[in-house]
Design a protein around this motif. Structure first.
Motif, PDB file in Angstrom:
ATOM      1  N   LEU A 100      -3.252 -37.417  34.588  1.00 52.97           N
ATOM      2  CA  LEU A 100      -2.890 -36.397  36.491  1.00 52.97           C
ATOM      3  C   LEU A 100      -1.973 -37.577  37.151  1.00 52.97           C
ATOM      4  O   LEU A 100      -1.697 -38.380  36.786  1.00 52.97           O
ATOM      5  CB  LEU A 100      -4.729 -37.373  36.802  1.00 52.97           C
ATOM      6  N   GLN A 101      -1.736 -36.547  37.165  1.00 51.36           N
ATOM      7  CA  GLN A 101      -0.416 -37.008  38.275  1.00 51.36           C
ATOM      8  C   GLN A 101      -0.585 -36.640  39.726  1.00 51.36           C
ATOM      9  O   GLN A 101      -1.435 -35.795  40.137  1.00 51.36           O
ATOM     10  CB  GLN A 101       0.330 -36.044  37.755  1.00 51.36           C
ATOM     11  N   ILE A 102      -0.008 -37.364  40.288  1.00 52.60           N
ATOM     12  CA  ILE A 102      -0.089 -37.280  41.795  1.00 52.60           C
ATOM     13  C   ILE A 102       0.893 -35.739  42.151  1.00 52.60           C
ATOM     14  O   ILE A 102       1.547 -35.295  41.345  1.00 52.60           O
ATOM     15  CB  ILE A 102       1.217 -38.083  42.602  1.00 52.60           C
ATOM     16  N   GLY A 103      -0.289 -34.984  43.274  1.00 52.66           N
ATOM     17  CA  GLY A 103       0.157 -33.004  43.459  1.00 52.66           C
ATOM     18  C   GLY A 103      -0.395 -32.179  41.811  1.00 52.66           C
ATOM     19  O   GLY A 103      -0.011 -31.745  42.389  1.00 52.66           O
ATOM     20  N   ASP A 104      -0.687 -33.220  41.554  1.00 52.82           N
ATOM     21  CA  ASP A 104      -1.871 -31.942  40.868  1.00 52.82           C
ATOM     22  C   ASP A 104      -3.134 -31.367  41.318  1.00 52.82           C
ATOM     23  O   ASP A 104      -3.520 -32.149  42.469  1.00 52.82           O
ATOM     24  CB  ASP A 104      -2.660 -33.310  39.471  1.00 52.82           C
ATOM     25  N   LYS A 105      -3.086 -29.891  41.631  1.00 49.73           N
ATOM     26  CA  LYS A 105      -4.473 -29.472  42.162  1.00 49.73           C
ATOM     27  C   LYS A 105      -5.259 -29.082  41.175  1.00 49.73           C
ATOM     28  O   LYS A 105      -4.996 -28.678  39.695  1.00 49.73           O
ATOM     29  CB  LYS A 105      -3.624 -27.624  42.134  1.00 49.73           C
ATOM     30  N   ILE A 106      -6.632 -29.591  41.820  1.00 48.45           N
ATOM     31  CA  ILE A 106      -7.867 -29.220  41.117  1.00 48.45           C
ATOM     32  C   ILE A 106      -8.437 -28.390  41.133  1.00 48.45           C
ATOM     33  O   ILE A 106      -8.434 -27.457  42.004  1.00 48.45           O
ATOM     34  CB  ILE A 106      -8.131 -30.696  41.411  1.00 48.45           C
ATOM     35  N   MET A 107      -8.442 -27.269  39.930  1.00 47.69           N
ATOM     36  CA  MET A 107      -9.394 -26.094  40.101  1.00 47.69           C
ATOM     37  C   MET A 107     -10.468 -26.164  39.080  1.00 47.69           C
ATOM     38  O   MET A 107     -11.025 -25.347  40.101  1.00 47.69           O
ATOM     39  CB  MET A 107      -8.179 -25.139  38.861  1.00 47.69           C
ATOM     40  N   GLN A 108     -10.766 -26.772  38.511  1.00 48.44           N
ATOM     41  CA  GLN A 108     -12.447 -27.238  38.341  1.00 48.44           C
ATOM     42  C   GLN A 108     -12.922 -28.873  37.942  1.00 48.44           C
ATOM     43  O   GLN A 108     -12.106 -29.572  37.843  1.00 48.44           O
ATOM     44  CB  GLN A 108     -12.390 -26.060  36.994  1.00 48.44           C
ATOM     45  N   VAL A 109     -13.872 -29.316  38.437  1.00 50.31           N
ATOM     46  CA  VAL A 109     -14.210 -30.079  37.902  1.00 50.31           C
ATOM     47  C   VAL A 109     -15.867 -30.422  37.247  1.00 50.31           C
ATOM     48  O   VAL A 109     -16.504 -29.892  37.661  1.00 50.31           O
ATOM     49  CB  VAL A 109     -14.693 -31.433  39.235  1.00 50.31           C
ATOM     50  N   ASN A 110     -15.851 -30.233  36.038  1.00 45.81           N
ATOM     51  CA  ASN A 110     -16.910 -30.122  34.964  1.00 45.81           C
ATOM     52  C   ASN A 110     -17.453 -28.537  34.854  1.00 45.81           C
ATOM     53  O   ASN A 110     -19.044 -28.668  35.364  1.00 45.81           O
ATOM     54  CB  ASN A 110     -17.861 -30.944  35.179  1.00 45.81           C
ATOM     55  N   GLY A 111     -16.546 -27.821  35.143  1.00 42.79           N
ATOM     56  CA  GLY A 111     -16.704 -26.251  34.712  1.00 42.79           C
ATOM     57  C   GLY A 111     -17.243 -25.722  36.204  1.00 42.79           C
ATOM     58  O   GLY A 111     -17.174 -24.130  36.669  1.00 42.79           O
ATOM     59  N   TRP A 112     -17.401 -26.523  37.318  1.00 45.42           N
ATOM     60  CA  TRP A 112     -17.419 -25.722  38.590  1.00 45.42           C
ATOM     61  C   TRP A 112     -15.743 -25.952  39.441  1.00 45.42           C
ATOM     62  O   TRP A 112     -14.916 -25.850  39.411  1.00 45.42           O
ATOM     63  CB  TRP A 112     -18.470 -26.737  39.676  1.00 45.42           C
ATOM     64  N   ASP A 113     -16.292 -24.689  40.150  1.00 44.23           N
ATOM     65  CA  ASP A 113     -14.707 -24.140  40.884  1.00 44.23           C
ATOM     66  C   ASP A 113     -14.454 -24.960  42.310  1.00 44.23           C
ATOM     67  O   ASP A 113     -15.332 -25.293  42.789  1.00 44.23           O
ATOM     68  CB  ASP A 113     -14.984 -22.732  41.684  1.00 44.23           C
ATOM     69  N   MET A 114     -13.377 -25.671  42.253  1.00 46.69           N
ATOM     70  CA  MET A 114     -13.105 -26.793  43.243  1.00 46.69           C
ATOM     71  C   MET A 114     -12.111 -25.737  43.856  1.00 46.69           C
ATOM     72  O   MET A 114     -11.320 -26.103  45.004  1.00 46.69           O
ATOM     73  CB  MET A 114     -12.488 -27.754  42.660  1.00 46.69           C
ATOM     74  N   THR A 115     -11.658 -24.085  44.682  1.00 49.80           N
ATOM     75  CA  THR A 115     -11.184 -23.735  44.818  1.00 49.80           C
ATOM     76  C   THR A 115     -11.138 -23.395  46.054  1.00 49.80           C
ATOM     77  O   THR A 115     -10.297 -23.317  47.183  1.00 49.80           O
ATOM     78  CB  THR A 115      -9.979 -22.426  44.734  1.00 49.80           C
ATOM     79  N   MET A 116     -12.391 -23.254  46.944  1.00 47.08           N
ATOM     80  CA  MET A 116     -12.827 -22.758  47.712  1.00 47.08           C
ATOM     81  C   MET A 116     -13.621 -23.977  48.122  1.00 47.08           C
ATOM     82  O   MET A 116     -15.041 -23.226  49.056  1.00 47.08           O
ATOM     83  CB  MET A 116     -13.574 -21.779  48.034  1.00 47.08           C
ATOM     84  N   VAL A 117     -13.765 -24.879  48.338  1.00 43.97           N
ATOM     85  CA  VAL A 117     -14.704 -26.415  49.366  1.00 43.97           C
ATOM     86  C   VAL A 117     -14.438 -27.332  49.561  1.00 43.97           C
ATOM     87  O   VAL A 117     -13.019 -27.230  49.934  1.00 43.97           O
ATOM     88  CB  VAL A 117     -14.430 -27.369  47.172  1.00 43.97           C
ATOM     89  N   THR A 118     -14.954 -27.931  50.345  1.00 48.75           N
ATOM     90  CA  THR A 118     -14.507 -28.899  51.293  1.00 48.75           C
ATOM     91  C   THR A 118     -14.256 -30.353  50.992  1.00 48.75           C
ATOM     92  O   THR A 118     -14.308 -30.260  49.717  1.00 48.75           O
ATOM     93  CB  THR A 118     -16.006 -29.002  52.719  1.00 48.75           C
ATOM     94  N   HIS A 119     -13.182 -30.914  51.328  1.00 47.42           N
ATOM     95  CA  HIS A 119     -13.401 -32.476  50.879  1.00 47.42           C
ATOM     96  C   HIS A 119     -14.752 -32.844  50.381  1.00 47.42           C
ATOM     97  O   HIS A 119     -14.398 -33.685  48.887  1.00 47.42           O
ATOM     98  CB  HIS A 119     -12.161 -33.300  52.051  1.00 47.42           C
ATOM     99  N   ASP A 120     -14.825 -32.622  51.645  1.00 43.63           N
ATOM    100  CA  ASP A 120     -16.445 -33.684  51.034  1.00 43.63           C
ATOM    101  C   ASP A 120     -17.368 -33.492  49.607  1.00 43.63           C
ATOM    102  O   ASP A 120     -17.718 -34.255  49.684  1.00 43.63           O
ATOM    103  CB  ASP A 120     -17.271 -33.919  52.230  1.00 43.63           C
TER     104      ASP A 120
END
Length: 160
Positions: free
Chosen positions: A107-127
Motif C-alpha cells: 500500500l502507498q500514500i495517495g492510493d485511493k481505496i475503491m473496495q474493502v473485502n468486496g464492499w464499495d468504498m467510493t461513496m462512504v463517509t470517513h467513519d
C-alpha cells in the motif's frame, strides 16, 4: 453484454480484436502483478486497480493495519492533497507506517481505496470507511486501490 476476464500476458497481437469479433463486448485484463483494467471498444480505460492484501498485526487486543485514511463523502474534497480532481470525495491513504502490515503488502500514500473485502468504498463517509477497515472479525483486509502511477503507466502504454 458478454464479458470475459483475460490474463493480459495471454493476449497476443490482435487477440483482443478477435475476442471482440466473437461477440465479447467487454474485457477485464489482469496482469501478473494483480493490476486490472476494464476495456470496452471505443471507450477509454475507466479504472486501473491493484489488489492489496493486508494481514493485520495483532498487538494485545488490537489488530493493526499500519495506515491512515482521509476523505469521504462527509469531508471537504478541496482539502485532499492526493486528488487531482478537487471534487473527488473518495477515501485515500494518507499515511503508511514504515515496516507495518500495509507497507509490507504494498500500500502507498495517495492510493485511493475503491473496495474493502468486496464492499464499495467510493461513496462512504470517513467513519464508514474506518469501520469497514477495522472490523475485529477480519484478520485479512483485501483492498482494490487505484494510484496515479498505475493510471499514467497505462495511458503511456496506450500511446506507444
Amino acid at each position: 453484454m458478454r464479458s470475459l476476464d483475460v490474463p493480459s500476458e495471454s493476449l497476443g497481437e490482435g487477440a483482443a480484436a478477435g475476442l471482440f469479433a466473437e461477440g465479447f463486448s467487454k474485457l477485464r485484463l489482469v496482469t501478473k502483478f494483480g493490476v486490472e483494467m476494464s476495456y470496452v471498444p471505443g471507450q477509454p480505460v475507466t479504472a486501473v486497480v491493484q489488489r492489496v492484501e493486508i494481514h493485520k498485526l495483532r498487538q494485545g487486543e488490537n489488530l493493526i493495519l499500519g495506515f491512515s485514511i482521509g476523505g469521504g463523502i462527509d469531508q471537504d474534497p478541496s482539502q485532499n492533497p492526493f486528488s487531482e480532481d478537487k471534487t473527488d470525495k473518495g477515501i485515500y491513504v494518507t499515511r503508511v507506517s514504515e515496516g507495518g502490515p500495509a507497507e509490507i503488502a504494498g500500500l502507498q500514500i495517495g492510493d485511493k481505496i475503491m473496495q474493502v473485502n468486496g464492499w464499495d468504498m467510493t461513496m462512504v463517509t470517513h467513519d464508514q470507511a474506518r469501520k469497514r477497515l477495522t472490523k475485529r472479525s477480519e484478520e485479512v483486509v483485501r483492498l482494490l486501490v487505484t494510484r496515479q502511477s498505475l493510471q499514467k503507466a497505462v495511458q503511456q502504454s496506450m500511446l506507444s
